[in-house]
Design an enzyme around this catalytic site. Structure first.
Site, PDB file in Angstrom:
ATOM      1  N   ASN A 144     -11.728   4.542   5.083  1.00 17.35           N
ATOM      2  CA  ASN A 144     -10.762   5.648   5.126  1.00 17.35           C
ATOM      3  C   ASN A 144     -11.131   6.682   4.068  1.00 17.35           C
ATOM      4  O   ASN A 144     -11.595   6.348   2.970  1.00 17.35           O
ATOM      5  CB  ASN A 144      -9.309   5.176   5.015  1.00 17.35           C
ATOM      6  CG  ASN A 144      -9.002   4.252   3.865  1.00 17.35           C
ATOM      7  OD1 ASN A 144      -9.888   3.588   3.336  1.00 17.35           O
ATOM      8  ND2 ASN A 144      -7.752   4.201   3.468  1.00 17.35           N
ATOM      9  N   ILE A 145     -10.935   7.945   4.444  1.00 13.24           N
ATOM     10  CA  ILE A 145     -11.303   9.067   3.575  1.00 13.24           C
ATOM     11  C   ILE A 145     -10.086   9.983   3.488  1.00 13.24           C
ATOM     12  O   ILE A 145      -9.705  10.606   4.491  1.00 13.24           O
ATOM     13  CB  ILE A 145     -12.516   9.826   4.148  1.00 13.24           C
ATOM     14  CG1 ILE A 145     -13.711   8.874   4.317  1.00 13.24           C
ATOM     15  CG2 ILE A 145     -12.879  11.000   3.231  1.00 13.24           C
ATOM     16  CD1 ILE A 145     -14.889   9.480   5.072  1.00 13.24           C
ATOM     17  N   GLU A 146      -9.471  10.018   2.310  1.00 12.29           N
ATOM     18  CA  GLU A 146      -8.240  10.791   2.139  1.00 12.29           C
ATOM     19  C   GLU A 146      -8.549  12.213   1.658  1.00 12.29           C
ATOM     20  O   GLU A 146      -9.705  12.563   1.394  1.00 12.29           O
ATOM     21  CB  GLU A 146      -7.310  10.043   1.171  1.00 12.29           C
ATOM     22  CG  GLU A 146      -6.953   8.674   1.741  1.00 12.29           C
ATOM     23  CD  GLU A 146      -5.947   7.895   0.931  1.00 12.29           C
ATOM     24  OE1 GLU A 146      -5.726   8.217  -0.255  1.00 12.29           O
ATOM     25  OE2 GLU A 146      -5.373   6.942   1.500  1.00 12.29           O
ATOM     26  N   CYS A 171      -3.461   2.165  13.095  1.00 13.83           N
ATOM     27  CA  CYS A 171      -2.361   3.098  13.376  1.00 13.83           C
ATOM     28  C   CYS A 171      -2.444   3.588  14.821  1.00 13.83           C
ATOM     29  O   CYS A 171      -3.436   3.367  15.526  1.00 13.83           O
ATOM     30  CB  CYS A 171      -2.395   4.271  12.395  1.00 13.83           C
ATOM     31  SG  CYS A 171      -3.630   5.530  12.796  1.00 13.83           S
ATOM     32  N   SER A 179      -4.858  17.381   0.841  1.00  7.71           N
ATOM     33  CA  SER A 179      -3.938  17.757   1.912  1.00  7.71           C
ATOM     34  C   SER A 179      -3.779  16.486   2.752  1.00  7.71           C
ATOM     35  O   SER A 179      -4.578  16.196   3.655  1.00  7.71           O
ATOM     36  CB  SER A 179      -4.531  18.906   2.736  1.00  7.71           C
ATOM     37  OG  SER A 179      -3.670  19.214   3.798  1.00  7.71           O
ATOM     38  N   TYR A 180      -2.784  15.667   2.404  1.00  3.91           N
ATOM     39  CA  TYR A 180      -2.707  14.269   2.851  1.00  3.91           C
ATOM     40  C   TYR A 180      -2.946  14.049   4.345  1.00  3.91           C
ATOM     41  O   TYR A 180      -3.573  13.077   4.751  1.00  3.91           O
ATOM     42  CB  TYR A 180      -1.335  13.669   2.504  1.00  3.91           C
ATOM     43  CG  TYR A 180      -0.991  13.632   1.036  1.00  3.91           C
ATOM     44  CD1 TYR A 180      -1.955  13.798   0.052  1.00  3.91           C
ATOM     45  CD2 TYR A 180       0.325  13.415   0.640  1.00  3.91           C
ATOM     46  CE1 TYR A 180      -1.620  13.771  -1.301  1.00  3.91           C
ATOM     47  CE2 TYR A 180       0.669  13.379  -0.700  1.00  3.91           C
ATOM     48  CZ  TYR A 180      -0.304  13.558  -1.663  1.00  3.91           C
ATOM     49  OH  TYR A 180       0.036  13.531  -2.987  1.00  3.91           O
ATOM     50  N   GLU A 219     -11.120   3.199  10.893  1.00  2.00           N
ATOM     51  CA  GLU A 219     -11.505   2.946  12.292  1.00  2.00           C
ATOM     52  C   GLU A 219     -12.126   4.192  12.909  1.00  2.00           C
ATOM     53  O   GLU A 219     -13.160   4.140  13.567  1.00  2.00           O
ATOM     54  CB  GLU A 219     -10.274   2.557  13.126  1.00  2.00           C
ATOM     55  CG  GLU A 219      -9.575   1.288  12.692  1.00  2.00           C
ATOM     56  CD  GLU A 219      -8.467   1.546  11.674  1.00  2.00           C
ATOM     57  OE1 GLU A 219      -8.659   2.371  10.750  1.00  2.00           O
ATOM     58  OE2 GLU A 219      -7.411   0.904  11.802  1.00  2.00           O
ATOM     59  N   CYS A 226      -8.783   7.720   9.040  1.00  4.93           N
ATOM     60  CA  CYS A 226      -8.733   6.257   8.898  1.00  4.93           C
ATOM     61  C   CYS A 226     -10.134   5.651   9.018  1.00  4.93           C
ATOM     62  O   CYS A 226     -11.042   6.252   9.618  1.00  4.93           O
ATOM     63  CB  CYS A 226      -7.873   5.644   9.996  1.00  4.93           C
ATOM     64  SG  CYS A 226      -6.135   6.049   9.895  1.00  4.93           S
ATOM     65  N   CYS A 249      -5.502   5.812  15.773  1.00 10.27           N
ATOM     66  CA  CYS A 249      -6.744   5.042  15.936  1.00 10.27           C
ATOM     67  C   CYS A 249      -6.725   4.244  17.239  1.00 10.27           C
ATOM     68  O   CYS A 249      -7.751   4.106  17.900  1.00 10.27           O
ATOM     69  CB  CYS A 249      -6.973   4.128  14.743  1.00 10.27           C
ATOM     70  SG  CYS A 249      -7.422   5.071  13.275  1.00 10.27           S
TER      71      CYS A 249
HETATM   72  O1  LIG Z   1      -5.470   0.684  10.048  1.00 10.07           O
HETATM   73  C1  LIG Z   1      -5.415   1.511   9.129  1.00 10.07           C
HETATM   74  C2  LIG Z   1      -4.231   1.785   8.429  1.00 10.07           C
HETATM   75  C3  LIG Z   1      -4.272   2.707   7.402  1.00 10.07           C
HETATM   76  N1  LIG Z   1      -5.443   3.336   7.087  1.00 10.07           N
HETATM   77  C4  LIG Z   1      -5.494   4.244   5.922  1.00 10.07           C
HETATM   78  C5  LIG Z   1      -4.919   5.608   6.050  1.00 10.07           C
HETATM   79  C6  LIG Z   1      -4.604   5.932   4.592  1.00 10.07           C
HETATM   80  O2  LIG Z   1      -5.783   6.360   3.918  1.00 10.07           O
HETATM   81  C7  LIG Z   1      -4.226   4.584   3.984  1.00 10.07           C
HETATM   82  C8  LIG Z   1      -2.736   4.362   3.866  1.00 10.07           C
HETATM   83  O3  LIG Z   1      -2.105   4.575   5.095  1.00 10.07           O
HETATM   84  O4  LIG Z   1      -4.807   3.620   4.844  1.00 10.07           O
HETATM   85  C9  LIG Z   1      -6.606   3.073   7.761  1.00 10.07           C
HETATM   86  O5  LIG Z   1      -7.678   3.590   7.431  1.00 10.07           O
HETATM   87  N2  LIG Z   1      -6.544   2.192   8.786  1.00 10.07           N
HETATM   88 ZN   LIG Z   2      -5.653   5.043  11.953  1.00  7.71          ZN
END
Ligand SMILES: O=c1ccn([C@H]2C[C@H](O)[C@@H](CO)O2)c(=O)[nH]1
Ligand SMILES: [Zn+2]
Length: 133
Positions: free
Chosen positions: A43-45, A87, A48-49, A56, A54, A90
């Site tokens: 996951n790459i945040e 989520c 800007s949230y 996946e 994600c 995904c």
């Molecule tokens: O299956 C999931 C669930 C959450 N996230 C990430 C999104 C965010 O960066 C952090 C918290 O929600 O986890 C994923 O990458 N995959």
């Molecule tokens: Zn997701």
């Protein structure tokens, strides 16, 4: 090592590269494609949230952008109580690039493993075929 464990290990490895300064919740994913090649994603945040990608989708987009559109398996790992649940966004993207019976491996850092399928994860998904009238 079994194919499933290999994919879960790749997801764990990808998780090490998660960019999560805001949630501090690292997630790793790995997809296997038709040629047996494995693509990893984290996951790459973003400040800007809502722009967060994600794990996946990172793994899937890496595969597709390299020309590998036929994904046969995906594994997901995070530090969750039970197996990590993808989520909704995904689940929809997974449904675009994997067949309904395609294998989904949900795991966690404790090593729990739940095997499921694309159609179980998102029954009644909106599919590319739905655009054909
Ligand atoms: O299956 C999931 C669930 C959450 N996230 C990430 C999104 C965010 O960066 C952090 C918290 O929600 O986890 C994923 O990458 N995959
Ligand atoms: Zn997701």
């Amino acid at each position: 090592m079994s194919k499933i464990n290999e994919l879960v290990n790749a997801a764990l490895k990808a998780r090490e590269n998660a960019y999560v300064p805001y949630s501090t919740f690292p997630v790793g994913a790995a997809v296997r494609v038709g040629s047996d090649r494995v693509y990893m994603g984290s996951n790459i945040e973003n400040a800007s949230y809502g722009l967060t990608n994600c794990a996946e989708r990172t793994a899937i987009f890496k595969a597709v952008s390299e020309g590998d559109k036929e994904i046969t398996e995906i594994a997901v790992v995070a530090d969750t109580e039970g197996p990590t649940a993808p989520c909704g966004a995904c689940r929809q993207v997974i449904s675009e690039f994997m067949p309904p019976e395609g294998r989904i491996v949900l795991s966690n850092t404790k090593g729990d493993i739940l095997e499921t399928t694309v159609s179980e994860l998102l029954p009644g998904a909106f599919k590319p075929e739905d655009l054909e009238t």
